[in-house]
Write a protein that holds these residues in place. Structure first.
Motif, PDB file in Angstrom:
ATOM      1  N   THR A 271     -16.722 -10.597 -48.139  1.00 31.55           N
ATOM      2  CA  THR A 271     -16.856 -10.778 -46.690  1.00 31.55           C
ATOM      3  C   THR A 271     -15.608 -11.380 -46.042  1.00 31.55           C
ATOM      4  O   THR A 271     -15.658 -11.795 -44.890  1.00 31.55           O
ATOM      5  CB  THR A 271     -18.066 -11.675 -46.380  1.00 31.55           C
TER       6      THR A 271
ATOM      7  N   GLU B 216     -21.705 -23.428 -42.682  1.00 39.79           N
ATOM      8  CA  GLU B 216     -23.137 -23.176 -42.435  1.00 39.79           C
ATOM      9  C   GLU B 216     -23.379 -21.756 -41.924  1.00 39.79           C
ATOM     10  O   GLU B 216     -24.288 -21.055 -42.404  1.00 39.79           O
ATOM     11  CB  GLU B 216     -23.685 -24.185 -41.433  1.00 39.79           C
ATOM     12  N   ASP B 217     -22.594 -21.309 -40.975  1.00 38.54           N
ATOM     13  CA  ASP B 217     -22.812 -19.973 -40.399  1.00 38.54           C
ATOM     14  C   ASP B 217     -22.667 -18.892 -41.464  1.00 38.54           C
ATOM     15  O   ASP B 217     -23.459 -17.945 -41.520  1.00 38.54           O
ATOM     16  CB  ASP B 217     -21.819 -19.716 -39.257  1.00 38.54           C
ATOM     17  N   TRP B 218     -21.652 -19.020 -42.305  1.00 39.53           N
ATOM     18  CA  TRP B 218     -21.437 -18.012 -43.347  1.00 39.53           C
ATOM     19  C   TRP B 218     -22.595 -18.002 -44.341  1.00 39.53           C
ATOM     20  O   TRP B 218     -23.094 -16.933 -44.715  1.00 39.53           O
ATOM     21  CB  TRP B 218     -20.128 -18.283 -44.078  1.00 39.53           C
TER      22      TRP B 218
ATOM     23  N   ASN C 110     -25.722 -18.945 -43.897  1.00 46.66           N
ATOM     24  CA  ASN C 110     -26.964 -18.429 -43.281  1.00 46.66           C
ATOM     25  C   ASN C 110     -26.882 -16.932 -42.989  1.00 46.66           C
ATOM     26  O   ASN C 110     -27.895 -16.226 -43.027  1.00 46.66           O
ATOM     27  CB  ASN C 110     -27.257 -19.191 -41.985  1.00 46.66           C
ATOM     28  N   THR C 111     -25.677 -16.439 -42.714  1.00 47.30           N
ATOM     29  CA  THR C 111     -25.510 -15.011 -42.390  1.00 47.30           C
ATOM     30  C   THR C 111     -25.482 -14.152 -43.654  1.00 47.30           C
ATOM     31  O   THR C 111     -26.178 -13.137 -43.753  1.00 47.30           O
ATOM     32  CB  THR C 111     -24.213 -14.797 -41.586  1.00 47.30           C
ATOM     33  N   VAL C 112     -24.683 -14.562 -44.631  1.00 48.95           N
ATOM     34  CA  VAL C 112     -24.464 -13.751 -45.835  1.00 48.95           C
ATOM     35  C   VAL C 112     -25.548 -13.965 -46.879  1.00 48.95           C
ATOM     36  O   VAL C 112     -25.909 -13.050 -47.618  1.00 48.95           O
ATOM     37  CB  VAL C 112     -23.059 -14.062 -46.430  1.00 48.95           C
ATOM     38  N   LYS C 113     -26.099 -15.191 -46.908  1.00 47.08           N
ATOM     39  CA  LYS C 113     -27.081 -15.551 -47.944  1.00 47.08           C
ATOM     40  C   LYS C 113     -26.539 -15.199 -49.345  1.00 47.08           C
ATOM     41  O   LYS C 113     -27.079 -14.346 -50.052  1.00 47.08           O
ATOM     42  CB  LYS C 113     -28.420 -14.867 -47.707  1.00 47.08           C
TER      43      LYS C 113
END
Length: 609
Positions: A104, A339-341, A343-346
């Motif tokens: 990613t 945190e954003d990465w 939660n988005t990519v899991k």
């Protein structure tokens, strides 16, 4: 006659030309294939060596040529190094130990500042090494890349998160390696793999171009086997302001930390104290302190993180609170960064790392200012304790590492001790050096030295001054701990040595090494066995092994002229002329008329002009 006929006639009249042309074409094809395979290997398309698993990317970043005079000479010529998988390299994607991260993110447009600084000083980067995912593990196990094999103790984990860097250095695949240290990520694998480590003061080495875990704790540190290389890397990376300080140094032992160990003092504290006593100058008599009680009395904001305790338990409670603050600060800053990465990519993560990432992402503590206040107070308190010339001495690790592929997890008791030790430097941002102290119960052990923030070169100089004396005391301590060698073993080891000598005379170098190794296995306190094996290694061109054997011979016998000569030859063979000259001069000091040393001195002086 038409043109085709004429060309055929010419060819048939000169068959030698056809042969030469054919050989030339074949040579071009072979060279092209070799180059293709080399490029493929460097790009990491081939698997890492099965005996290590240290590398995740093989590449080669060559340094610029030596500048012409009067410019200063490069400080690290001909040295190779590796970096952990969170260092950005132009044109490559930093993996951060996780394939979902690599998938990613794009290739870096710039190379990390620390890597560029080392290249500028003549070092060559040969690859990126395996690390725990997102810099969050402590065992060195990676769900995706596997666990690098610990050369010092193959049955146990190498420690993390910079496991691959420690393994690459321990296996002598590189002279030194870089990694980031947040909560022990370099110091833990250094201890488990039996190599030297330096974690600089927070902020003195630029982290530009490294993937962050926790920016208030992240530092770029390095590992090496040789204290001189550890110091030389420091000269290349540390700013001039981080200079050595004058005055007699004083070691301050954290007695309460050593009391938490199961390792006897004769293998830790006594080794260091005895080493300092043998040094002719530069050190005051050591002193001892309960560092937990000192923290409790001098870091007032820590009280809100302390568990209720009696006066006797106050010190242990403060140590535990200190590491609690460190881990809370790490979680808060990791969440802010990633945190954003997450939660988005899991991302798919290993069990241990997944637990730590979830703790970070779900972190909700509102009293963030208290964490930073504790950090500031603790740095000031440690500066007040150590002043300009004090060095705190404490264990690096609390015990032995886990077995490889074990389903067992680190116990809470082990983690509490481990984080208590690493938090002393991590939360204060002070510099720390880790030095191996041999083995205990077949596992490497080490000790750490902490100096005030900004005293980096002062600490590196102290380690350089103490290192030989420490190694001598390790040998003496191991002799005291060993049962007496029975006469039968002495006779057998001497017989094996003689067989080795006979094989050497017949130029059967490998066979000679086998016999000398057998003699060493029976009696590892005889300098001659190591020195003889070094001679056989030299004949085979195995210069690093020869140098290591000479090092051991000189630890056992400081006046072993042959060991100085052979180590000098090994160093000269790898173009390390300055250190080779020192060895030959040591030999001359013992035997002023030694012809080999005199000839070598003359030869090397010409090289160094």
């Amino acid at each position: 006659m038409d043109s085709s006929a004429r060309s055929g006639a010419t060819g048939s009249s000169n068959p030698r030309a056809w042969i030469v042309a054919g050989v030339a074409v074949a040579g071009v094809i072979v060279l092209a294939e070799v180059a293709r395979r080399r490029r493929r290997w460097l790009r990491g398309k081939s698997s890492p060596p099965p005996y290590s698993g240290a590398f995740c990317d093989r590449l080669e970043l060559a340094p610029p040529p030596q500048p012409p005079p009067p410019a200063a000479r490069q400080q690290l010529p001909d040295l190779t190094f590796a970096v952990s998988d969170n260092f950005e390299i132009e044109g490559y994607v930093a993996g951060f130990g996780n394939p979902d991260w690599k998938r990613t993110h794009k290739a870096a447009s710039h190379t990390a500042a620390a890597v560029k600084a080392l290249l500028k000083q003549g070092a060559t980067c040969v690859g990126r090494t395996v690390m725990d995912e997102l810099g969050f593990g402590v065992t060195g196990e990676n769900l995706h890349c596997g666990t690098p094999i610990n050369p010092a103790s193959p049955s146990v984990v190498p420690g993390g998160s910079c496991s691959g860097s420690a393994v690459a250095v321990s296996l002598q695949l590189v002279e030194f390696a870089l990694g980031t240290d947040t909560t022990g990520d370099l110091r833990i694998p250094a201890s488990f793999c039996g190599v030297l480590c330096f974690r600089p003061s927070h902020g003195v080495v630029s982290t530009l171009g490294t993937l962050p875990n926790s920016h208030s704790l992240d530092t770029i540190g390095w590992l090496a086997r040789d204290p001189h290389i550890l110091s030389r890397v420091g000269d290349a990376l540390l700013p001039a302001a981080a200079c050595g300080l004058k005055g007699k140094r004083q070691l301050v032992f954290a007695d309460d930390c050593f009391e938490l160990l199961k390792i006897p003092n004769q293998k830790t504290v006594d080794v260091i104290e005895n080493a300092v006593r043998t040094l002719p100058y530069g050190f005051q008599p050591p002193k001892h302190i309960n560092i937990g009680q000192y923290i409790s009395s001098n870091v007032p904001s820590l009280k809100e993180f302390c568990e209720p305790s009696t006066k006797l338990q106050e010190g242990k409670s403060a140590l535990k609170a200190l590491c609690t603050v460190m881990l809370l600060l790490q979680r808060y800053e990791f969440k802010a960064n990633h945190e954003d990465w997450v939660n988005t990519v899991k991302p798919k993560l290993g069990l241990e790392v997944s637990t730590r990432v979830l703790q970070a992402v779900n972190f909700t503590d509102d009293n963030i200012k208290s964490l930073y206040i504790v950090r500031t107070e603790w740095r000031a308190a440690l500066k007040n304790l150590l002043k300009d010339t004090g060095i705190l001495v404490l264990p690096t690790m609390a015990g032995h590492p886990l077995k490889r592929n074990s389903k067992q997890r680190l116990s809470s008791e082990f983690e509490d001790k481990m984080y208590a030790f690493v938090s002393i430097a991590a939360l204060s941002g002070c510099c720390q050096a880790t030095v191996p102290l041999g083995n205990h119960n077949d596992h490497p052990i080490s000790i750490s030295f902490v100096a005030a923030h900004g005293s980096d070169k002062f600490l590196l100089r102290a380690i350089l001054d103490m290192h030989s004396a420490i190694q001598e005391q390790i040998v003496l301590a191991s002799k005291l701990a060993l049962p007496p060698v029975i006469d039968r073993d002495v006779d057998t080891s001497e017989l094996l040595k003689e067989k080795g000598n006979n094989s050497f005379k017949r130029k059967q170098w490998s066979k000679a090494i086998e016999f000398y190794s057998g003699a060493i296995k029976l009696n590892d306190t005889n300098a001659t066995y190591y020195c003889n094996r070094a001679a056989a290694y030299l004949e085979l061109g195995r210069f690093k092994q020869a140098e290591a054997d000479c090092d051991q011979a000189l630890l056992l016998d400081k006046k072993n002229v042959k060991a100085y000569l052979r180590r000098g030859t090994a160093k000269e063979s790898v173009l390390n002329y300055q250190e080779a000259l020192q060895d030959f001069r040591h030999a001359l000091a013992l035997e002023p008329q030694n012809r080999t040393a005199l000839a070598a001195e003359k030869r090397l002086q010409k090289h160094l002009r």
